[in-house]
Scaffold this active site. Structure first.
Site, PDB file in Angstrom:
ATOM      1  N   ASN A 161      67.776  36.636 -36.788  1.00 25.63           N
ATOM      2  CA  ASN A 161      68.766  37.150 -35.818  1.00 25.63           C
ATOM      3  C   ASN A 161      70.149  37.410 -36.430  1.00 25.63           C
ATOM      4  O   ASN A 161      70.892  38.245 -35.913  1.00 25.63           O
ATOM      5  CB  ASN A 161      68.842  36.243 -34.585  1.00 25.63           C
ATOM      6  N   GLU A 260      69.848  23.758 -38.473  1.00 24.09           N
ATOM      7  CA  GLU A 260      70.547  24.513 -37.416  1.00 24.09           C
ATOM      8  C   GLU A 260      69.453  25.095 -36.533  1.00 24.09           C
ATOM      9  O   GLU A 260      68.772  26.049 -36.921  1.00 24.09           O
ATOM     10  CB  GLU A 260      71.387  25.638 -38.034  1.00 24.09           C
ATOM     11  N   CYS A 294      71.680  32.000 -31.196  1.00 19.19           N
ATOM     12  CA  CYS A 294      71.450  30.600 -30.828  1.00 19.19           C
ATOM     13  C   CYS A 294      72.573  30.087 -29.932  1.00 19.19           C
ATOM     14  O   CYS A 294      72.374  29.171 -29.151  1.00 19.19           O
ATOM     15  CB  CYS A 294      71.346  29.748 -32.081  1.00 19.19           C
ATOM     16  N   GLU A 468      77.484  23.478 -40.640  1.00 21.45           N
ATOM     17  CA  GLU A 468      77.707  24.529 -41.647  1.00 21.45           C
ATOM     18  C   GLU A 468      79.093  25.109 -41.430  1.00 21.45           C
ATOM     19  O   GLU A 468      79.576  25.202 -40.300  1.00 21.45           O
ATOM     20  CB  GLU A 468      76.654  25.633 -41.496  1.00 21.45           C
TER      21      GLU A 468
HETATM   22  P1  NAP Z   1      61.633  30.557 -36.752  1.00 21.31           P
HETATM   23  O1  NAP Z   1      60.373  31.153 -36.253  1.00 21.31           O
HETATM   24  O2  NAP Z   1      61.776  29.085 -36.694  1.00 21.31           O
HETATM   25  O3  NAP Z   1      61.794  31.085 -38.245  1.00 21.31           O
HETATM   26  C1  NAP Z   1      62.923  30.745 -39.020  1.00 21.31           C
HETATM   27  C2  NAP Z   1      62.557  30.770 -40.489  1.00 21.31           C
HETATM   28  O4  NAP Z   1      61.572  29.769 -40.739  1.00 21.31           O
HETATM   29  C3  NAP Z   1      61.953  32.094 -40.948  1.00 21.31           C
HETATM   30  O5  NAP Z   1      62.399  32.352 -42.251  1.00 21.31           O
HETATM   31  C4  NAP Z   1      60.466  31.785 -40.934  1.00 21.31           C
HETATM   32  O6  NAP Z   1      59.716  32.572 -41.815  1.00 21.31           O
HETATM   33  C5  NAP Z   1      60.471  30.349 -41.405  1.00 21.31           C
HETATM   34  N1  NAP Z   1      59.266  29.621 -41.062  1.00 21.31           N
HETATM   35  C6  NAP Z   1      58.419  29.810 -40.035  1.00 21.31           C
HETATM   36  N2  NAP Z   1      57.422  28.900 -40.080  1.00 21.31           N
HETATM   37  C7  NAP Z   1      57.647  28.117 -41.165  1.00 21.31           C
HETATM   38  C8  NAP Z   1      56.979  27.018 -41.740  1.00 21.31           C
HETATM   39  N3  NAP Z   1      55.873  26.510 -41.220  1.00 21.31           N
HETATM   40  N4  NAP Z   1      57.490  26.461 -42.857  1.00 21.31           N
HETATM   41  C9  NAP Z   1      58.601  26.955 -43.407  1.00 21.31           C
HETATM   42  N5  NAP Z   1      59.300  27.995 -42.895  1.00 21.31           N
HETATM   43  C10 NAP Z   1      58.829  28.572 -41.786  1.00 21.31           C
HETATM   44  O7  NAP Z   1      62.904  31.121 -35.999  1.00 21.31           O
HETATM   45  P2  NAP Z   1      63.297  32.639 -35.733  1.00 21.31           P
HETATM   46  O8  NAP Z   1      62.433  33.132 -34.639  1.00 21.31           O
HETATM   47  O9  NAP Z   1      63.345  33.393 -37.000  1.00 21.31           O
HETATM   48  O10 NAP Z   1      64.815  32.494 -35.256  1.00 21.31           O
HETATM   49  C11 NAP Z   1      65.170  32.219 -33.957  1.00 21.31           C
HETATM   50  C12 NAP Z   1      65.518  30.757 -33.763  1.00 21.31           C
HETATM   51  O11 NAP Z   1      66.555  30.399 -34.677  1.00 21.31           O
HETATM   52  C13 NAP Z   1      66.070  30.465 -32.400  1.00 21.31           C
HETATM   53  O12 NAP Z   1      65.520  29.275 -31.906  1.00 21.31           O
HETATM   54  C14 NAP Z   1      67.562  30.302 -32.647  1.00 21.31           C
HETATM   55  O13 NAP Z   1      68.228  29.506 -31.694  1.00 21.31           O
HETATM   56  C15 NAP Z   1      67.570  29.692 -33.985  1.00 21.31           C
HETATM   57  N6  NAP Z   1      68.868  29.892 -34.636  1.00 21.31           N
HETATM   58  C16 NAP Z   1      69.702  28.820 -34.765  1.00 21.31           C
HETATM   59  C17 NAP Z   1      70.954  28.984 -35.337  1.00 21.31           C
HETATM   60  C18 NAP Z   1      71.891  27.819 -35.490  1.00 21.31           C
HETATM   61  O14 NAP Z   1      72.837  27.945 -36.250  1.00 21.31           O
HETATM   62  N7  NAP Z   1      71.662  26.694 -34.812  1.00 21.31           N
HETATM   63  C19 NAP Z   1      71.343  30.245 -35.796  1.00 21.31           C
HETATM   64  C20 NAP Z   1      70.474  31.325 -35.646  1.00 21.31           C
HETATM   65  C21 NAP Z   1      69.223  31.125 -35.068  1.00 21.31           C
HETATM   66  P3  NAP Z   1      58.878  33.838 -41.280  1.00 21.31           P
HETATM   67  O15 NAP Z   1      59.858  34.799 -40.781  1.00 21.31           O
HETATM   68  O16 NAP Z   1      58.161  34.311 -42.485  1.00 21.31           O
HETATM   69  O17 NAP Z   1      57.965  33.314 -40.211  1.00 21.31           O
END
Ligand code: NAP
Length: 487
Positions: A161, A260, A294, A468
């Protein structure tokens, strides 16, 4: 990487990804299609790293570590500063790239690039200000001396995102601290990460200090890196579900974790709020990145006296937004990242509508090419609807009515998350009192945007661990070493 001819002109060739980036070399490959969410068409294809590639990246980071750690802070600072300048020079190309692979509207993408670049400038400044500690023991027996050392090799995992900013928010402090890193960007948005790596090369980041790999199998590839005893840090931004799994994996080698994770931000509007300012703030808090943030306001709690005017004002503003391809001029609300994301939003809205909510604008997916969901406002939403518990991650604003301050705080805290919250009131005493009652890592007071490289970003409860940005962000990549000194 292959790029569809239609998109080949998105950035100067120097920024095109050339494959995996390991040990300062580009290793060609393919296997992961990158989709343009505005059209659903394949934009490019990037390399699919194996476990062996990941092990080579750890090896490269390990070889580069002693020299990078010994590099003078001023020199590390100058490289980060140069990287900031290069990002600023290439800002428009980076923004178009983000719009192409993520779908966000260009003004949002431009905002992200500026925000992302600032992490390099901020940590270029912090690199030269790493402090320690010196004090007497209470007994007077000896002196306490504390130094901060780079923690070691760091694995950085980022979401789709904010494909550029989430990477710089980790790379900046890690490199400033003296760590070498392996970045694994999200599969949906790898092009921005590779473009960043190209700029890092141009800025003078030595081979092996930054490695970037994309993979279709993040679980096994990341787990293999975490199992390597030379890896000492995991910095993850993404969903709470994946974060929980990774904490379990990291525990096996007792790897230090910064997490995060997801959010479910409440946006509180009290009767005495400046209505127009609250609506402006609501639009920013809800619609930055079309709700795919997020920190996005996920639940609007509005006091009874101002509720109807707020719903009317928000409906007008949401309905007026121009929907379109992220990179088209004038677009204010781009597509969602995938069709699956549209379906999830739709399910949450349908569930709320079936529970008695009413859509004052929007309320159903758009039947168009690309992954579009329209800006939507829901009123009369049942407090126990799924949409109140889950991250919407889309342009939907559910509005709930409340009567008292105590009720608002109780409703706001009724979630497993605790990342961001917003309060609108003209009474600063109330704002601070409410702030102290809220279980949140960050609070916007009469403001819909809180992200700033100089501020500590992070959450409480199941929104994460650590912070961060800011002056403390660099310490996430350092270990304190205590010397007991007698003299
Ligand atoms: P996600 O599905 O958790 O994926 C995040 C990252 O983790 C991607 O690079 C993904 O790779 C990787 N990943 C997935 N499964 C994994 C595994 N089993 N082992 C290691 N890495 C793995 O999240 P998203 O859909 O990309 O992002 C949205 C989420 O991020 C939301 O919940 C949002 O709130 C959160 N977010 C939080 C913040 C904060 O600062 N708190 C900031 C931005 C976003 P792949 O793409 O290859 O699956």
């Amino acid at each position: 990487m292959t790029i569809q001819p239609k998109f080949a002109g998105y950035a100067e060739p120097a920024l095109h990804a050339q494959g995996l980036y390991i040990d300062g070399k580009w290793q060609p490959g393919s296997g992961i299609p990158v989709i343009d969410p505005s059209t659903g068409q394949v934009l490019a294809e990037v390399a699919d790293a194996t476990i062996e590639d990941a092990q080579r990246a750890v090896e490269a980071a390990h070889r580069a570590a002693p020299q990078w750690r010994a590099t003078a802070p001023r020199k590390r600072s100058e490289i980060l500063r140069k990287w900031f300048e290069l990002m600023s020079q290439h800002a428009e190309e980076l923004a178009i790239l983000i719009s192409l692979e993520n779908g966000k509207a260009l003004p949002d993408a431009r905002g992200e690039v500026a925000y992302a670049a600032e992490f390099f400038r901020w940590y270029a400044e912090e690199a030269t200000r790493i402090g320690g500690e010196y004090r007497d023991t209470p007994s007077g027996a000896h002196k306490i001396l504390v130094e901060h050392e780079p923690i070691g090799i760091a694995v950085l995992i980022t979401p789709w995102n904010f494909p550029t900013a989430m990477a710089t928010r980790k790379i900046g402090p890690a490199l400033a601290a003296g760590c070498t890193v392996i970045l694994k960007p999200a599969s949906e948005t790898p092009l921005s990460a590779f473009a960043m790596a190209r700029l890092g090369e141009m800025a003078g980041v030595p081979p092996g200090v930054l490695n970037v790999l994309t993979t279709r199998n993040p679980g096994p590839v990341v787990n293999a890196m975490l199992a390597d005893p030379r890896v000492r840090k995991l910095s993850f931004t993404g969903s709470t579900a994946v974060g929980r799994m990774l904490l379990g994996e990291a525990a096996k080698s007792v790897v230090s974790c910064s997490m995060e994770l997801g959010g479910n931000a409440p946006f509180l509007v009290f009767d005495d709020a400046d209505l127009s300012a609250a609506l402006d703030g609501a639009m920013v808090a809800k619609m930055r990145n079309a709700g795919e943030a997020c920190t996005a306001a996920n639940r609007f709690y509005v006091q009874a006296g101002i509720h109807d005017a707020f719903v009317e004002g928000l409906t007008g503003r949401m309905a007026a937004l121009k929907i379109g391809a992220g990179y088209d001029a004038g677009t204010q609300c781009g597509p969602m990242i995938t069709q699956k994301a549209v379906q999830k939003i739709d399910q949450l809205v349908v569930d709320a509508l079936e529970g008695g909510a009413r859509a004052t604008t929007g309320g159903a997916p758009l039947a168009e090419e690309g992954f579009f969901y329209p800006p939507t406002v829901l009123e009369n939403v049942p407090r126990n609807a799924a949409i109140a518990r889950e991250e919407i991650f889309g342009p939907v604003a559910p509005v709930y009515k409340f009567d008292t301050e105590e009720e608002a705080i109780q409703l706001a805290n009724d979630t497993e998350y605790g990342l961001a919250a917003y309060v609108y009131t003209r009474d600063i005493t109330r704002a601070m009192r409410v702030g102290r009652g809220l279980e949140t890592g960050m609070l916007g007071i009469n403001r819909g945007l809180m992200s700033d490289p100089a501020a500590p970003f992070g959450g409480v409860k199941q929104s994460g661990l650590g912070r961060e940005g800011g002056v403390t962000g660099i310490l996430e990549f350092m270990e304190a070493k205590y010397y007991a000194v007698e003299f």
